[in-house]
Design a protein around this motif. Structure first.
Motif, PDB file in Angstrom:
ATOM      1  N   GLU A 188     -26.745 -28.309  17.723  1.00 25.59           N
ATOM      2  CA  GLU A 188     -28.212 -28.858  17.328  1.00 25.59           C
ATOM      3  C   GLU A 188     -28.795 -27.655  16.497  1.00 25.59           C
ATOM      4  OE1 GLU A 188     -29.796 -29.094  21.370  1.00 25.59           O
ATOM      5  OE2 GLU A 188     -29.154 -31.121  21.443  1.00 25.59           O
ATOM      6  N   GLN A 189     -28.453 -26.670  16.563  1.00 24.52           N
ATOM      7  CA  GLN A 189     -28.874 -25.507  15.779  1.00 24.52           C
ATOM      8  C   GLN A 189     -28.477 -25.679  14.309  1.00 24.52           C
ATOM      9  OE1 GLN A 189     -27.459 -21.804  17.875  1.00 24.52           O
ATOM     10  NE2 GLN A 189     -29.292 -21.731  18.875  1.00 24.52           N
ATOM     11  N   LYS A 190     -26.982 -26.130  14.228  1.00 30.66           N
ATOM     12  CA  LYS A 190     -26.542 -26.342  13.068  1.00 30.66           C
ATOM     13  C   LYS A 190     -27.247 -27.366  12.515  1.00 30.66           C
ATOM     14  CE  LYS A 190     -21.568 -24.940  12.800  1.00 30.66           C
ATOM     15  NZ  LYS A 190     -20.297 -25.692  12.805  1.00 30.66           N
ATOM     16  N   LEU A 191     -27.570 -28.362  12.720  1.00 30.14           N
ATOM     17  CA  LEU A 191     -28.238 -29.603  12.507  1.00 30.14           C
ATOM     18  C   LEU A 191     -29.460 -29.252  11.892  1.00 30.14           C
ATOM     19  CD1 LEU A 191     -27.929 -32.580  11.792  1.00 30.14           C
ATOM     20  CD2 LEU A 191     -28.819 -33.156  14.042  1.00 30.14           C
ATOM     21  N   GLU A 192     -30.314 -28.543  12.766  1.00 28.94           N
ATOM     22  CA  GLU A 192     -31.503 -27.967  12.444  1.00 28.94           C
ATOM     23  C   GLU A 192     -31.679 -27.154  11.151  1.00 28.94           C
ATOM     24  OE1 GLU A 192     -34.959 -25.214  14.351  1.00 28.94           O
ATOM     25  OE2 GLU A 192     -33.861 -26.562  15.511  1.00 28.94           O
ATOM     26  N   TYR A 193     -30.664 -26.234  11.032  1.00 28.14           N
ATOM     27  CA  TYR A 193     -30.268 -25.334   9.883  1.00 28.14           C
ATOM     28  C   TYR A 193     -30.017 -26.128   8.763  1.00 28.14           C
ATOM     29  CZ  TYR A 193     -28.685 -21.217   7.527  1.00 28.14           C
ATOM     30  OH  TYR A 193     -28.527 -20.173   6.549  1.00 28.14           O
ATOM     31  N   ILE A 194     -29.394 -27.017   8.714  1.00 26.74           N
ATOM     32  CA  ILE A 194     -28.955 -27.959   7.627  1.00 26.74           C
ATOM     33  C   ILE A 194     -30.146 -28.937   7.173  1.00 26.74           C
ATOM     34  CG2 ILE A 194     -27.639 -30.000   6.662  1.00 26.74           C
ATOM     35  CD1 ILE A 194     -25.357 -28.871   8.604  1.00 26.74           C
ATOM     36  N   GLN A 195     -30.789 -29.272   8.115  1.00 25.17           N
ATOM     37  CA  GLN A 195     -31.889 -30.342   7.836  1.00 25.17           C
ATOM     38  C   GLN A 195     -33.080 -29.535   7.159  1.00 25.17           C
ATOM     39  OE1 GLN A 195     -32.440 -32.380  11.405  1.00 25.17           O
ATOM     40  NE2 GLN A 195     -31.262 -34.089  10.776  1.00 25.17           N
ATOM     41  N   GLU A 196     -33.144 -28.126   7.563  1.00 29.43           N
ATOM     42  CA  GLU A 196     -34.414 -27.398   6.988  1.00 29.43           C
ATOM     43  C   GLU A 196     -33.965 -26.989   5.670  1.00 29.43           C
ATOM     44  OE1 GLU A 196     -35.426 -24.420   9.948  1.00 29.43           O
ATOM     45  OE2 GLU A 196     -36.312 -25.729  11.261  1.00 29.43           O
ATOM     46  N   GLY A 197     -32.708 -27.073   5.410  1.00 30.41           N
ATOM     47  CA  GLY A 197     -32.519 -26.497   3.917  1.00 30.41           C
ATOM     48  C   GLY A 197     -32.444 -25.175   3.765  1.00 30.41           C
ATOM     49  N   GLU A 198     -31.986 -24.459   5.017  1.00 30.04           N
ATOM     50  CA  GLU A 198     -31.962 -22.962   4.794  1.00 30.04           C
ATOM     51  C   GLU A 198     -30.812 -22.370   3.945  1.00 30.04           C
ATOM     52  OE1 GLU A 198     -33.712 -20.570   6.693  1.00 30.04           O
ATOM     53  OE2 GLU A 198     -35.029 -22.215   7.244  1.00 30.04           O
TER      54      GLU A 198
ATOM     55  N   LYS B 279     -22.346 -33.380   6.066  1.00 33.70           N
ATOM     56  CA  LYS B 279     -22.412 -32.465   7.109  1.00 33.70           C
ATOM     57  C   LYS B 279     -23.234 -32.918   8.401  1.00 33.70           C
ATOM     58  CE  LYS B 279     -21.946 -28.293   4.287  1.00 33.70           C
ATOM     59  NZ  LYS B 279     -22.579 -27.079   3.826  1.00 33.70           N
ATOM     60  N   VAL B 280     -24.467 -33.626   8.033  1.00 31.15           N
ATOM     61  CA  VAL B 280     -25.016 -34.380   8.943  1.00 31.15           C
ATOM     62  C   VAL B 280     -24.415 -35.258   9.762  1.00 31.15           C
ATOM     63  CG1 VAL B 280     -27.238 -35.700   9.618  1.00 31.15           C
ATOM     64  CG2 VAL B 280     -27.388 -33.427   8.115  1.00 31.15           C
ATOM     65  N   LYS B 281     -23.680 -36.160   8.900  1.00 31.22           N
ATOM     66  CA  LYS B 281     -22.930 -37.346   9.451  1.00 31.22           C
ATOM     67  C   LYS B 281     -21.807 -36.833  10.547  1.00 31.22           C
ATOM     68  CE  LYS B 281     -19.905 -41.049   8.009  1.00 31.22           C
ATOM     69  NZ  LYS B 281     -19.004 -41.641   6.967  1.00 31.22           N
ATOM     70  N   ARG B 282     -21.082 -35.852   9.936  1.00 30.92           N
ATOM     71  CA  ARG B 282     -20.073 -35.209  10.901  1.00 30.92           C
ATOM     72  C   ARG B 282     -20.449 -34.668  12.027  1.00 30.92           C
ATOM     73  NH1 ARG B 282     -15.333 -31.705   8.344  1.00 30.92           N
ATOM     74  NH2 ARG B 282     -14.123 -33.653   8.686  1.00 30.92           N
ATOM     75  N   ILE B 283     -21.759 -33.976  11.858  1.00 31.98           N
ATOM     76  CA  ILE B 283     -22.175 -33.396  13.179  1.00 31.98           C
ATOM     77  C   ILE B 283     -22.740 -34.496  14.128  1.00 31.98           C
ATOM     78  CG2 ILE B 283     -24.385 -32.209  14.219  1.00 31.98           C
ATOM     79  CD1 ILE B 283     -23.952 -30.240  11.951  1.00 31.98           C
TER      80      ILE B 283
ATOM     81  N   ALA C  15     -13.182 -27.811   2.694  1.00 32.94           N
ATOM     82  CA  ALA C  15     -13.627 -28.509   1.748  1.00 32.94           C
ATOM     83  C   ALA C  15     -15.102 -28.512   1.739  1.00 32.94           C
ATOM     84  CB  ALA C  15     -13.067 -29.943   1.927  1.00 32.94           C
ATOM     85  N   HIS C  16     -15.730 -28.625   0.442  1.00 32.49           N
ATOM     86  CA  HIS C  16     -16.812 -28.596   0.299  1.00 32.49           C
ATOM     87  C   HIS C  16     -17.525 -30.081   0.698  1.00 32.49           C
ATOM     88  CE1 HIS C  16     -20.989 -28.013  -1.608  1.00 32.49           C
ATOM     89  NE2 HIS C  16     -20.816 -28.929  -2.068  1.00 32.49           N
ATOM     90  N   MET C  17     -18.630 -30.090   1.233  1.00 33.22           N
ATOM     91  CA  MET C  17     -19.474 -31.240   1.836  1.00 33.22           C
ATOM     92  C   MET C  17     -20.870 -31.169   1.495  1.00 33.22           C
ATOM     93  SD  MET C  17     -17.726 -32.245   5.598  1.00 33.22           S
ATOM     94  CE  MET C  17     -18.413 -30.791   6.312  1.00 33.22           C
ATOM     95  N   THR C  18     -21.213 -32.244   1.158  1.00 27.78           N
ATOM     96  CA  THR C  18     -22.905 -32.168   0.966  1.00 27.78           C
ATOM     97  C   THR C  18     -23.505 -32.203   2.033  1.00 27.78           C
ATOM     98  OG1 THR C  18     -23.001 -34.794   1.173  1.00 27.78           O
ATOM     99  CG2 THR C  18     -22.547 -33.764  -1.255  1.00 27.78           C
ATOM    100  N   SER C  19     -24.774 -31.941   2.352  1.00 24.14           N
ATOM    101  CA  SER C  19     -25.588 -31.876   3.462  1.00 24.14           C
ATOM    102  C   SER C  19     -25.663 -33.095   4.326  1.00 24.14           C
ATOM    103  CB  SER C  19     -27.128 -31.333   3.249  1.00 24.14           C
ATOM    104  OG  SER C  19     -27.579 -32.053   2.224  1.00 24.14           O
ATOM    105  N   ASP C  20     -25.605 -34.341   3.510  1.00 22.83           N
ATOM    106  CA  ASP C  20     -25.271 -35.738   4.115  1.00 22.83           C
ATOM    107  C   ASP C  20     -24.183 -35.864   4.900  1.00 22.83           C
ATOM    108  OD1 ASP C  20     -28.007 -36.262   3.336  1.00 22.83           O
ATOM    109  OD2 ASP C  20     -27.164 -37.194   1.237  1.00 22.83           O
TER     110      ASP C  20
END
Length: 149
Positions: free
Chosen positions: A91-101, A40-44, A33-38
């Motif tokens: 941690e890598q995923k979280l960094e990737y999401i937060q940087e807006g890659e 995704k961060v919450k789930r991580i 399912a499609h999730m927003t970046s927020d």
């Protein structure tokens, strides 16, 4: 005759399987399912909390074990290593999401699609065919590209 019995048995088993699995459906099973970046961060972050809890439980269990339980200790150490590896990946995923890659990846994909459409349009023009549909698609992609910038 035997084929019908076999088909009936298979259908019965399929129905039982579906009935059993439909009862156990949770929100976590909708992985695609499609999730927003927020979200995704919450789930991580939730997964980090879960890993921390597991890690503390395993460490407590390690301290409780006696020296003659070497196999269990090795198993628990292996689980600790796996948790640390998963934590590094998260941690890598979280960094990737937060940087807006994701945004840059989308832009690159749009650029590639625009280039492919331009190539198709050029081929149609060389063959002296109608390229109005391709031109419309190019205009749509350019609009998307300018909105993302």
């Amino acid at each position: 005759m035997e084929n019908k019995k076999l088909e009936e048995q298979l259908n019965h088993l399929r129905d039982r399987y579906l009935a059993k699995n439909n009862d156990n459906v949770t929100s976590e099973e909708h992985i695609h399912a499609h999730m927003t970046s927020d979200e995704k961060v919450k789930r991580i972050n939730e997964m980090f909390d879960l890993m921390n809890e597991k890690e503390t439980l395993i460490k407590e269990r390690l301290t409780q074990l006696q020296e003659n339980d070497k196999d269990q200790k090795e198993d628990l150490k292996h689980h600790l290593e796996a948790i640390s590896e998963k934590r590094a990946l998260l941690e890598q995923k979280l960094e990737y999401i937060q940087e807006g890659e994701f945004d840059t990846a989308k832009k690159e994909r749009l650029k590639r699609q625009l280039a492919e459409l331009e190539l198709k349009r050029c081929k149609l023009m060389l063959n002296k065919k109608d390229c109005s549909k391709i031109a419309q698609k190019i205009a749509q992609k350019k609009e998307l590209f300018t909105k993302n910038n």
